[in-house]
Design a protein around this motif. Structure first.
Motif, PDB file in Angstrom:
ATOM      1  N   PHE A 401       0.922  -1.130   0.039  1.00 29.74           N
ATOM      2  CA  PHE A 401      -0.032   0.112   0.080  1.00 29.74           C
ATOM      3  C   PHE A 401       0.809   1.348   0.076  1.00 29.74           C
ATOM      4  O   PHE A 401       1.742   1.423   0.937  1.00 29.74           O
ATOM      5  N   ARG A 402       0.789   1.959  -1.062  1.00 27.90           N
ATOM      6  CA  ARG A 402       1.761   3.413  -1.075  1.00 27.90           C
ATOM      7  C   ARG A 402       0.709   4.405  -1.360  1.00 27.90           C
ATOM      8  O   ARG A 402      -0.128   4.224  -2.316  1.00 27.90           O
ATOM      9  N   LEU A 403       0.814   5.489  -0.637  1.00 27.54           N
ATOM     10  CA  LEU A 403      -0.072   6.514  -0.865  1.00 27.54           C
ATOM     11  C   LEU A 403       0.812   7.955  -1.230  1.00 27.54           C
ATOM     12  O   LEU A 403       1.651   8.137  -0.511  1.00 27.54           O
ATOM     13  N   MET A 404       0.310   8.484  -2.126  1.00 27.95           N
ATOM     14  CA  MET A 404       1.024   9.499  -2.797  1.00 27.95           C
ATOM     15  C   MET A 404       0.291  10.935  -2.428  1.00 27.95           C
ATOM     16  O   MET A 404      -0.898  10.935  -2.641  1.00 27.95           O
ATOM     17  N   GLY A 405       1.106  11.777  -1.904  1.00 23.04           N
ATOM     18  CA  GLY A 405       0.418  13.104  -1.623  1.00 23.04           C
ATOM     19  C   GLY A 405       1.327  14.109  -1.204  1.00 23.04           C
ATOM     20  O   GLY A 405       2.446  13.918  -0.979  1.00 23.04           O
ATOM     21  N   ALA A 406       0.968  15.438  -0.830  1.00 17.80           N
ATOM     22  CA  ALA A 406       1.823  16.352  -0.518  1.00 17.80           C
ATOM     23  C   ALA A 406       1.975  16.435   0.876  1.00 17.80           C
ATOM     24  O   ALA A 406       0.997  16.248   1.804  1.00 17.80           O
ATOM     25  N   ILE A 407       3.053  16.715   1.502  1.00 15.25           N
ATOM     26  CA  ILE A 407       3.389  16.764   2.837  1.00 15.25           C
ATOM     27  C   ILE A 407       2.705  18.148   3.407  1.00 15.25           C
ATOM     28  O   ILE A 407       3.137  19.351   2.956  1.00 15.25           O
ATOM     29  N   GLU A 408       1.712  18.221   4.162  1.00 11.63           N
ATOM     30  CA  GLU A 408       0.906  19.381   4.940  1.00 11.63           C
ATOM     31  C   GLU A 408       1.758  19.845   6.123  1.00 11.63           C
ATOM     32  O   GLU A 408       1.649  21.053   6.520  1.00 11.63           O
ATOM     33  N   ASN A 409       2.105  18.809   6.846  1.00 11.82           N
ATOM     34  CA  ASN A 409       2.844  18.982   8.168  1.00 11.82           C
ATOM     35  C   ASN A 409       3.709  18.053   8.634  1.00 11.82           C
ATOM     36  O   ASN A 409       3.586  16.942   8.297  1.00 11.82           O
ATOM     37  N   ALA A 410       4.491  18.244   9.635  1.00 12.24           N
ATOM     38  CA  ALA A 410       5.220  17.464  10.365  1.00 12.24           C
ATOM     39  C   ALA A 410       5.706  17.717  11.545  1.00 12.24           C
ATOM     40  O   ALA A 410       5.605  18.892  12.066  1.00 12.24           O
ATOM     41  N   TRP A 411       5.763  16.716  12.502  1.00 14.06           N
ATOM     42  CA  TRP A 411       5.874  17.027  14.181  1.00 14.06           C
ATOM     43  C   TRP A 411       7.023  16.123  14.533  1.00 14.06           C
ATOM     44  O   TRP A 411       7.057  14.720  14.275  1.00 14.06           O
ATOM     45  N   PRO A 412       7.950  16.499  15.429  1.00 11.18           N
ATOM     46  CA  PRO A 412       8.116  17.765  15.645  1.00 11.18           C
ATOM     47  C   PRO A 412       8.805  18.606  14.793  1.00 11.18           C
ATOM     48  O   PRO A 412       8.700  19.913  14.680  1.00 11.18           O
ATOM     49  N   ASN A 413       9.759  18.088  13.650  1.00 10.28           N
ATOM     50  CA  ASN A 413      10.205  18.941  12.642  1.00 10.28           C
ATOM     51  C   ASN A 413      10.084  17.639  11.293  1.00 10.28           C
ATOM     52  O   ASN A 413       9.813  16.556  11.449  1.00 10.28           O
ATOM     53  N   VAL A 509      -6.379   7.420  -5.658  1.00  7.96           N
ATOM     54  CA  VAL A 509      -6.303   8.484  -4.967  1.00  7.96           C
ATOM     55  C   VAL A 509      -5.085   9.160  -4.736  1.00  7.96           C
ATOM     56  O   VAL A 509      -3.907   8.139  -4.433  1.00  7.96           O
ATOM     57  N   TYR A 510      -4.801  10.368  -4.968  1.00 12.39           N
ATOM     58  CA  TYR A 510      -3.874  11.033  -4.599  1.00 12.39           C
ATOM     59  C   TYR A 510      -3.904  12.475  -4.302  1.00 12.39           C
ATOM     60  O   TYR A 510      -5.136  12.869  -4.427  1.00 12.39           O
ATOM     61  N   SER A 511      -2.936  13.232  -3.633  1.00  7.07           N
ATOM     62  CA  SER A 511      -3.341  14.671  -3.127  1.00  7.07           C
ATOM     63  C   SER A 511      -2.116  15.211  -3.800  1.00  7.07           C
ATOM     64  O   SER A 511      -0.797  15.018  -3.637  1.00  7.07           O
ATOM     65  N   VAL A 512      -2.287  16.477  -4.228  1.00  8.38           N
ATOM     66  CA  VAL A 512      -1.380  17.582  -4.540  1.00  8.38           C
ATOM     67  C   VAL A 512      -1.188  18.765  -3.683  1.00  8.38           C
ATOM     68  O   VAL A 512      -0.384  19.791  -3.871  1.00  8.38           O
ATOM     69  N   GLY A 513      -1.828  18.824  -2.745  1.00  8.43           N
ATOM     70  CA  GLY A 513      -1.977  19.840  -1.833  1.00  8.43           C
ATOM     71  C   GLY A 513      -2.640  19.798  -0.434  1.00  8.43           C
ATOM     72  O   GLY A 513      -3.524  18.919  -0.465  1.00  8.43           O
ATOM     73  N   ALA A 514      -2.634  20.807   0.578  1.00 13.73           N
ATOM     74  CA  ALA A 514      -3.135  20.590   1.691  1.00 13.73           C
ATOM     75  C   ALA A 514      -4.888  20.589   1.648  1.00 13.73           C
ATOM     76  O   ALA A 514      -5.162  21.412   1.009  1.00 13.73           O
ATOM     77  N   GLY A 515      -5.208  19.669   2.431  1.00 18.95           N
ATOM     78  CA  GLY A 515      -6.834  19.490   2.331  1.00 18.95           C
ATOM     79  C   GLY A 515      -7.594  19.198   0.861  1.00 18.95           C
ATOM     80  O   GLY A 515      -8.684  18.948   0.817  1.00 18.95           O
TER      81      GLY A 515
END
Length: 561
Positions: A401-413, A509-515
Motif C-alpha cells: 500500500f503506497r499513498l502519494m500526496g503532499a506533505i502538509e505538516n510534520a511533528w516535531p520537525n 487517490v492522490y493529493s497535490v496540496g493541503a486539504g
C-alpha cells in the motif's frame, strides 16, 4: 456485469529496521525452530534460568552437567541471591573452592529445601553429564516427593511417579540414563512450574504472586522498560523482558513482591492460534476452512483494549491472526485479535531471504507469509513492499500500500518527524523511516510506504513508484468526498468539483496540496478467458498473489468476491 480486478502490486529492498534499543527485546534464539520449545525457553529466560552462548544460540541438543542443572534449579526457585553464602564449605572433595558451582551445589544438597545427593562414593561429579533419570528425580524432590513416595527401585519409581503427575508431558526418553539435553531440561522445568506439589498446592504460586487465565495483550516500551500489557493490568518485568512470542497467549502471570513480572507461563492446552479467512459477528473461519462459532458476548482482547467479540470482529481481516481460548465444554469462551501497532518494519529490497529478516522476527524462521491478506512465499515479495512481523500468530505481514500526496505538516520537525500529515490525517513515522524525510520540504509530493496499520515505514519522491492507493468512494458532499481503501483506511478531502457520479465507484487517490484530494476513476476493460480463483488465473495468465476481486451487478454496490 463488470468485474474489477484490483491487483495490489507486489514490490521490496533495504533492510530498514528499528534499532534494538527502541523496541521490546525479542529474546529468541536463532537455532530454536520449535514453537513449544521457544515458549519454554522464553519462560525460563525471564527467570534468568537460561542464557545463550557467546554467539547468541541456545544449542537445544547439547547436554548439561550436574552442576549446570543444579544452578538452573536454584535460579528458578528464586534463591540465586543466597548462593554466595554457601561457598565457604567443602562438602564433596571434587567440589572445591575453585569450582564455579560450589555454592549452587552446596545449596542443592543441604537444608530443608535440598533436592539432590552425591553419587554414593562421597563425590558429586559436578562436571559429569546429568542424566534424564537424575534430572527427573531432582525435579520430583523439589515438588516435595521423597524415596518413600517413589516406592520401587531407583530410577523407575521416580520416573513412574513423574509420568503419573504429568511431569514428562512432551518428553520421550529412549534411554533414562542418557544425558539430558538443554531442550529437554527446558521442557522439564516448565512442566515443574505448571505442576502441583505433593500437598496439592500450586508450585508456581510458591515463587510469588501467581494469577491464572491472564492474556498478554501487548509488549511495548524500550528494552529497559518492557511494558507488559495484560488483561490483568500493565506491568514491568523484573530484569529480563518478555518475549513478543507471548503476545496473545493465555496463562499464568508470576509477579514478585514488588509487583514486577518474574515470568509468564502459557497454558499448554485450551488455546489455538488461527489465521482468519473471514469473520462475522458470531463466527470465524480460518484459512484452513475450519469454522468456529463464537458468542458475540465472548470476551475479546486486542493490543489495546478488552471488549466483546460482537464489537471486535470488525478488526478481523483476511490474514489476521486470532488466538481462541476454549472452555471445558470445548466452546470458544474468549479470544485475542492481533491488532498491535507496528513498532518495527522492513522495506524490502531487490530480494528477500529468511536470514535477512532475523532481526525483524527476533530469530524466528518458521512463520507464514501473508501479503494483503493472501498467503504467499518469500519469493513473491517485491521491491518496496513493507514487511512487519506478528509474533502472536507467527505471521510475516506484507503490504504494497503506497499513498502519494503532499506533505502538509510534520511533528516535531521534518528533518526527523515522528508524525507526518497528509490528506489532513496524521501518520505515525517509524524510527527506521525518519531519515527518509531529511531532504523533503513541506508541500512536496511524496509516496508513503505504509504498514498494515498505516504507520510510515519509508518514503520516496512522488511519482517514483506507482500509486497503489485504490478504494471505493464511500460518500460525497458537495465538492468533498470520502474514500475507503481496500485495506480499511478512509481519507477525505476537497476534490474542487462536484463528484456525485463518483459515489460507489472504484478510484485511485492522490493529493497535490493541503486539504485536497484527487480521484481518478478506474477504467474498465474487456478481458478474455475464464476467471479461475481456485488456481488464481485469468485464462492462461497467472494473477498476482495479492489480487482482489470485486463484482458489480448493474448499478448496484461493488462487493468483494
Amino acid at each position: 456485469m463488470k468485474r474489477f480486478l484490483a491487483a495490489l502490486l507486489c514490490a521490496a529492498l533495504l533492510v530498514a529496521a528499528v534499532p534494538a534499543a527502541l523496541a521490546a527485546p525479542a529474546l529468541s534464539f536463532p537455532d530454536i525452530t520449535d514453537t513449544e520449545l521457544a515458549r519454554d525457553v522464553a519462560v525460563l529466560t525471564m527467570l534468568g534460568v537460561i542464557d545463550g552462548d557467546d554467539s547468541g544460540r541456545f544449542r537445544p541438543n547439547d547436554s548439561l552437567t550436574r552442576a549446570q542443572f543444579c544452578k538452573m534449579a536454584i535460579i528458578l526457585l528464586g534463591r540465586g541471591d543466597e548462593e554466595p553464602m554457601y561457598r565457604n564449605r567443602t562438602i564433596f572433595p571434587d567440589v572445591t573452592s575453585t569450582h564455579w558451582a560450589r555454592g549452587y551445589i552446596n545449596m542443592a544438597v543441604t537444608g530443608e529445601k535440598k533436592f539432590t545427593v552425591g553419587m554414593g562414593d562421597n563425590l558429586f561429579r559436578p562436571d559429569s553429564e546429568v542424566t534424564n533419570a537424575q534430572a527427573v528425580t531432582m525435579v520430583m524432590r523439589i515438588l516435595g516427593y521423597a524415596d518413600a513416595d517413589a516406592g520401587m527401585s531407583w530410577p523407575e519409581g521416580y520416573l513412574s511417579l513423574a509420568r503419573e503427575k504429568k511431569l514428562l508431558e512432551g518428553l520421550t526418553f529412549s534411554d533414562v540414563n542418557a544425558p539430558m539435553t538443554r531442550g529437554q531440561a527446558a521442557r522439564l522445568l516448565c512442566n515443574m512450574l505448571a505442576a502441583k506439589q505433593k500437598d496439592g498446592s500450586s508450585f508456581i504460586a510458591t515463587l510469588g504472586a501467581a494469577a491464572d487465565n491472564v492474556v498478554v495483550m501487548n509488549i511495548g516500551g524500550t528494552a529497559a522498560e518492557n511494558i507488559i500489557q495484560t488483561s490483568a493490568g500493565d506491568f514491568k518485568a523484573t530484569g529480563r523482558g518478555m518475549s513478543r512470542d507471548m503476545i496473545g497467549l493465555r496463562g499464568t502471570l508470576l509477579c514478585d513482591a514488588n509487583g514486577y513480572v518474574r515470568t509468564f507461563l502459557p497454558d499448554r492446552t485450551g488455546q489455538v492460534t488461527v489465521i482468519a479467512a473471514e469473520a462475522d459477528a458470531s463466527w470465524l473461519k480460518g484459512v484452513d476452512g475450519v469454522r468456529y462459532n463464537i458468542d458475540p458476548a465472548a470476551e475479546a482482547f486486542t493490543a489495546s483494549e478488552k471488549t466483546v467479540y460482537g464489537t471486535a470482529f470488525v478488526n478481523i481481516t483476511a490474514g489476521t491472526s486470532v488466538t481462541l481460548y476454549f472452555g471445558g465444554s470445548g466452546a470458544v469462551e474468549a479470544l485475542y485479535i492481533s491488532t498491535g501497532a507496528t513498532d518495527k518494519a522492513v522495506v524490502a529490497g531487490a530480494s528477500v531471504s529468511a536470514s535477512s529478516l532475523l532481526e525483524l522476527t527476533g530469530g524466528v524462521t518458521d512463520y507464514a507469509v501473508y501479503k494483503n491478506g493472501v498467503k504467499i512465499s518469500l519469493s513473491d515479495i517485491a521491491q518496496y513492499d513493507v514487511l512487519t512481523y506478528d509474533a502472536a500468530g507467527r505471521v510475516l505481514r506484507v503490504t504494497d500500500f503506497r499513498l502519494m500526496g503532499a506533505i502538509e505538516n510534520a511533528w516535531p520537525n521534518l528533518s526527523r518527524p515522528s508524525v507526518i500529515t497528509m490528506f489532513g490525517q496524521e501518520f505515525n513515522v517509524l524510527p527506521s523511516a525518519m531519515n527518509a524525510f531529511k531532504d523533503k520540504k513541506t508541500g512536496q509530493v511524496v509516496t508513503l510506504l505504509l504498514t498494515n496499520d498505516f504507520a510510515v515505514a519509508g518514503a520516496v519522491t512522488g511519482g517514483t513508484l506507482e500509486n497503489t492507493a485504490v478504494g471505493i468512494v464511500e460518500s460525497v458532499s458537495g465538492t468533498s468526498a470520502t474514500v475507503r481503501f481496500l485495506n480499511g483506511l478512509a481519507l477525505s478531502g476537497d476534490t474542487g468539483k462536484i463528484n456525485d457520479w463518483m459515489m460507489g465507484e472504484f478510484v485511485s487517490v492522490y493529493s497535490v496540496g493541503a486539504g485536497q484530494i484527487t480521484l481518478v476513476r478506474l477504467a474498465g476493460s474487456d478481458v478474455t478467458g475464464s476467471l479461475d480463483l481456485v488456481n488464481n488465473k485469468l485464462g492462461t495468465a497467472p494473477l498476482s498473489p495479492a489480487v482482489r476481486v470485486f463484482e458489480r451487478v448493474g448499478k448496484g454496490d461493488i462487493v468483494p468476491i
